[in-house]
Design an enzyme around this catalytic site. Structure first.
Site, mmCIF file in Angstrom:
data_model
loop_
_atom_site.group_PDB
_atom_site.id
_atom_site.type_symbol
_atom_site.label_atom_id
_atom_site.label_comp_id
_atom_site.label_asym_id
_atom_site.label_seq_id
_atom_site.Cartn_x
_atom_site.Cartn_y
_atom_site.Cartn_z
ATOM 1 N N ASP A 1 -23.394 26.784 13.220
ATOM 2 C CA ASP A 1 -22.265 26.549 14.119
ATOM 3 C C ASP A 1 -22.714 26.370 15.562
ATOM 4 O O ASP A 1 -23.889 26.567 15.909
ATOM 5 C CB ASP A 1 -21.260 27.697 14.014
ATOM 6 C CG ASP A 1 -20.354 27.580 12.799
ATOM 7 O OD1 ASP A 1 -20.370 26.507 12.156
ATOM 8 O OD2 ASP A 1 -19.649 28.547 12.484
ATOM 9 N N LYS B 1 -17.890 23.533 15.730
ATOM 10 C CA LYS B 1 -16.579 23.096 16.196
ATOM 11 C C LYS B 1 -16.377 23.581 17.629
ATOM 12 O O LYS B 1 -16.383 24.780 17.892
ATOM 13 C CB LYS B 1 -15.461 23.649 15.312
ATOM 14 C CG LYS B 1 -15.544 23.247 13.840
ATOM 15 C CD LYS B 1 -14.356 23.819 13.078
ATOM 16 C CE LYS B 1 -14.391 23.430 11.618
ATOM 17 N NZ LYS B 1 -15.436 24.171 10.868
ATOM 18 N N MET C 1 -10.822 33.575 21.649
ATOM 19 C CA MET C 1 -10.311 32.196 21.742
ATOM 20 C C MET C 1 -9.000 32.123 22.528
ATOM 21 O O MET C 1 -8.067 31.436 22.139
ATOM 22 C CB MET C 1 -10.123 31.613 20.335
ATOM 23 C CG MET C 1 -11.414 31.531 19.536
ATOM 24 S SD MET C 1 -11.178 31.137 17.788
ATOM 25 C CE MET C 1 -10.536 32.700 17.145
#
Length: 256
Positions: free
Chosen positions: A36, A58, A172
């Site tokens: 990742d 991502k 996030m």
């Protein structure tokens, strides 16, 4: 050919030295590593010569490949008898979609294992000197996503979190900071509650900004806080200031 193995691994919060011994051994023996965005070059350098490295990270609004494609690729390589490492930041079962990938592998009959990592909340709280729990101050904490699967904060029960948890750690959430701040305040969380923004926690680029819940958006704008970053809200943020003051006093006494 016999089916291989997929190791779904947590790489930890950012500092490559915080990876577990078991996880490091799997990286060093892997035939394929699917990694990742937040996985460090230092960890990838531990792979053996000839190992295939595949980036599948991502970033907000920019996905190198779909989650469905990642699942198919994991199963495909393992079906060829390869040892595949799926390397994720933090812990694979905490906002890491490790459970989704395990379900795909189980449905395909592919052997897999889960190797935990230090999640960002735990690693960052330690590196920033903000305890998640502290006797007489905080007896509970919660980790929550600041952005739901639909891109909003509406699915999170901010009304319950505002009062039921002593230390709140929000993943996030920087892009939704204004809404998160408003939701907590609207549901009765005091504006003077201590809060912190921690960017790139545990790494050499770590930045920590502290203040109050009411000041968070202003602080984020002033200091240009960017992802990856955590938001922490709770009285235990004040422990950081106490520790820093004590360290400063100790240093002054030694030099004086």
């Amino acid at each position: 050919m016999s089916r291989g193995l997929v190791s779904i691994i947590g790489a930890g919060p950012g500092d490559p030295e915080l990876i577990t011994v078991k996880a490091l051994k799997r990286i060093q023996s892997a035939d394929v590593i699917m990694y990742d965005r937040l996985v460090t070059d230092e960890l990838l350098a531990e792979a053996r010569d000839g190992a295939l490295r595949i980036y599948c990270g991502k970033a907000p609004g920019l996905h190198s490949m779909s989650q469905e494609m990642i699942g198919r690729m994991l199963a495909s390589h393992a079906a060829e008898g390869k040892h595949v490492v799926r390397l994720k930041g933090g812990d694979p079962f905490i906002f890491g979609r490790g459970g989704e990938e395990a379900l795909v592998l189980a449905d395909s009959g592919i052997p897999y294992e889960i190797i935990p990592g230090i999640t960002s909340a735990v690693g960052t709280s330690a590196s920033s000197l903000i305890p998640l729990t502290h006797r007489g101050v905080a007896s509970s904490f919660a980790c929550v996503t600041g952005t739901g699967s639909d891109g909003s904060v509406s699915s999170v029960r901010w009304d319950l979190l505002a009062h039921s948890v002593d230390t709140l750690v929000i993943y996030m959430g920087i892009s939704q900071l204004s809404q998160i701040q408003q939701e907590l305040l609207r549901h009765g969380k005091a504006g003077h509650t201590p809060a912190a923004l921690i960017e790139r926690g545990t790494t050499s680029e770590e930045r920590i900004v502290t203040g109050t819940l009411a000041e968070l958006q202003t602080l984020a704008n002033m200091h240009h806080i960017c992802n990856p970053a955590l938001i922490m809200v709770g009285e235990s943020v004040l422990i950081r200031e106490q520790l820093l003051q004590m360290q400063h006093a100790a240093s002054a006494s030694m030099t004086g």
